[in-house]
Scaffold this motif. Structure first.
Motif, short mmCIF file in Angstrom:
data_model
loop_
_atom_site.label_atom_id
_atom_site.label_comp_id
_atom_site.label_asym_id
_atom_site.label_seq_id
_atom_site.Cartn_x
_atom_site.Cartn_y
_atom_site.Cartn_z
N GLU A 151 1.09 -1.17 -0.38
CA GLU A 151 0.38 0.07 0.33
C GLU A 151 0.40 0.69 0.09
OE1 GLU A 151 -3.61 -0.53 -0.41
OE2 GLU A 151 -3.21 -2.10 -0.31
N GLU A 152 0.34 2.65 -0.90
CA GLU A 152 1.20 3.75 -1.14
C GLU A 152 1.36 4.31 0.81
OE1 GLU A 152 3.38 6.35 -2.20
OE2 GLU A 152 2.92 4.16 -3.55
N ASP A 153 0.60 3.98 1.65
CA ASP A 153 0.76 4.99 2.76
C ASP A 153 2.19 4.09 3.62
OD1 ASP A 153 -1.25 6.76 2.06
OD2 ASP A 153 -2.48 5.68 3.17
N ASP A 154 1.91 2.15 3.39
CA ASP A 154 2.67 1.88 4.26
C ASP A 154 4.10 2.39 3.84
OD1 ASP A 154 3.77 0.14 5.96
OD2 ASP A 154 3.88 -2.16 4.45
N ARG A 155 4.53 2.06 2.10
CA ARG A 155 5.62 3.33 1.73
C ARG A 155 5.70 3.97 1.91
NH1 ARG A 155 8.68 1.41 -2.15
NH2 ARG A 155 7.32 -0.68 -3.48
N LYS A 156 5.19 4.97 2.45
CA LYS A 156 5.56 6.19 2.90
C LYS A 156 6.09 5.98 4.04
CE LYS A 156 2.91 8.78 0.16
NZ LYS A 156 1.52 10.48 0.13
N ARG A 157 5.93 5.35 5.14
CA ARG A 157 5.55 5.08 6.18
C ARG A 157 7.10 4.15 6.47
NH1 ARG A 157 5.57 1.49 10.82
NH2 ARG A 157 4.49 -0.15 9.04
N ARG A 158 7.58 3.33 5.68
CA ARG A 158 9.08 2.79 5.15
C ARG A 158 9.75 2.87 4.93
NH1 ARG A 158 8.17 -3.06 5.35
NH2 ARG A 158 6.34 -3.76 5.82
N GLU A 159 9.51 4.58 3.67
CA GLU A 159 10.68 5.08 3.58
C GLU A 159 10.94 6.28 4.17
OE1 GLU A 159 8.98 6.78 0.10
OE2 GLU A 159 9.28 4.93 -0.80
N GLU A 160 9.72 6.94 4.95
CA GLU A 160 10.29 7.74 6.26
C GLU A 160 11.04 6.94 7.36
OE1 GLU A 160 7.17 9.69 7.28
OE2 GLU A 160 7.10 10.56 5.75
N THR A 163 14.80 5.84 6.57
CA THR A 163 15.33 7.15 5.93
C THR A 163 16.91 7.97 7.32
OG1 THR A 163 14.52 8.04 4.73
CG2 THR A 163 15.32 10.02 5.87
N ARG A 164 15.49 7.30 8.47
CA ARG A 164 16.26 7.15 10.56
C ARG A 164 17.30 6.24 10.31
NH1 ARG A 164 11.03 7.22 12.97
NH2 ARG A 164 11.96 7.53 14.98
N VAL A 165 17.10 5.22 9.84
CA VAL A 165 17.96 4.10 10.18
C VAL A 165 19.23 4.39 9.15
CG1 VAL A 165 18.03 1.42 9.65
CG2 VAL A 165 16.26 2.11 10.18
N ASN A 166 18.64 4.75 7.74
CA ASN A 166 20.30 5.57 7.87
C ASN A 166 21.42 6.24 7.99
OD1 ASN A 166 19.65 3.18 5.50
ND2 ASN A 166 18.82 5.00 4.02
N GLY A 167 20.11 7.50 7.91
CA GLY A 167 21.74 8.10 9.23
C GLY A 167 21.80 7.53 10.46
N ALA A 168 21.43 6.82 10.96
CA ALA A 168 22.06 6.11 13.18
C ALA A 168 23.34 6.01 11.96
CB ALA A 168 20.52 5.83 13.95
N TYR A 169 22.85 4.67 11.65
CA TYR A 169 24.12 3.88 10.54
C TYR A 169 25.37 3.89 9.97
CZ TYR A 169 26.22 0.15 8.29
OH TYR A 169 27.45 -1.30 8.10
#
Length: 265
Positions: A151-160, A163-169
């Protein structure tokens, strides 16, 4: 006995399994590419921090040598070469940022000068994710990757979230990665895969293939970059590689200083 309905379902089920396998393979590939990107970025930072002052010193000595030669000969061509050499070491905007605290427009900072004279020096700031941070990162990406959304809403939630996960890593923040893992575990459950039409599944496979092709290009560019190529020479001991380069650069500095002394004598 197999019913006609079961026979008809099998091709679509095999296609769904192929799509899921392709999704997981793509996620693993994307994890590998992102991990290498972070390693290249960190190695690049460390390279500039540790070797930048030496490169700057070599450029300065080259300019001094050219100027001394021009002063001795008075030849117009030597003067032109000296001007070009000096232009390469003139202060440039952003030089402090480039050398990450080792140098500014007025020259080398004390830490950099100390390193060039074999004195004790404050180690350059570095970021290298721990094994635990790598494990947490891989686990989070596997669970929360946008390609698993339907679902598009779920995709947006995962992308956001990623983004935080990548920053922390990228910062090697193991504590934050643990917090993000807990946050994901407590969040909405991702919707289950549901059967789709064969055309949709084929379209999904095509998109996954295009995504992999794009990531392959990114990986190729990283591996072919100067820093990436250096890192591949010693992936298990990048510090040792930098030490080898530093030793050679120090020898180059000593040779140029001797040459300058001879010209000025």
């Amino acid at each position: 006995m197999t019913t006609p309905e079961a026979e008809q379902a099998r091709p679509e089920e095999r296609l769904e399994r192929a799509v899921r396998a392709a999704e997981q393979a793509l996620i693993e590939f994307e994890i590998a590419v992102e991990t290498f990107r972070v390693e290249v970025e960190n190695f690049s930072r460390l390279h500039h921090q540790k070797l930048g002052p030496m490169y700057a010193r070599i450029d300065e000595l080259d300019a001094l040598i050219a100027e001394a030669r021009a002063a001795r000969t008075g030849d117009p061509e030597d003067r032109r070469l000296a001007e070009e050499a000096r232009a390469r070491v003139l202060p440039m905007p952003g030089v402090e940022e480039l050398f990450h605290g080792w140098m500014d427009g007025d020259g080398l900072f004390p830490e950099a000068a100390a390193m060039l004279t074999d004195q004790s020096v404050r180690p350059p700031e570095r970021v290298r994710p721990s094994d635990e941070a790598r494990r947490l990162y891989r686990e989070l990406v596997r669970k929360a990757h946008p390609d698993l959304a339907r679902e598009e809403d779920d995709r947006k939630r995962r992308e956001e979230f990623l983004t935080r996960v990548n920053g922390a890593y990228a910062r090697g923040d193991e504590v934050l990665l643990r917090e993000l893992a807990e946050e994901w575990a407590a969040g909405p459950v991702a919707p289950q895969d549901r059967p789709g039409r064969s055309e949709e599944l084929y379209a999904r496979l095509e998109w996954l293939a295009q995504r992999k092709e794009m990531l392959t290009q990114v990986a190729s560019e990283l591996e072919g970059s100067p820093i990436g190529s250096m890192l591949r020479l010693a992936p298990d001991d990048p510090d040792g590689l930098l030490d080898e380069i530093a030793e050679k650069l120090l020898a180059d500095v000593a040779a140029r200083e001797a040459q300058l002394t001879e010209l000025l004598s």
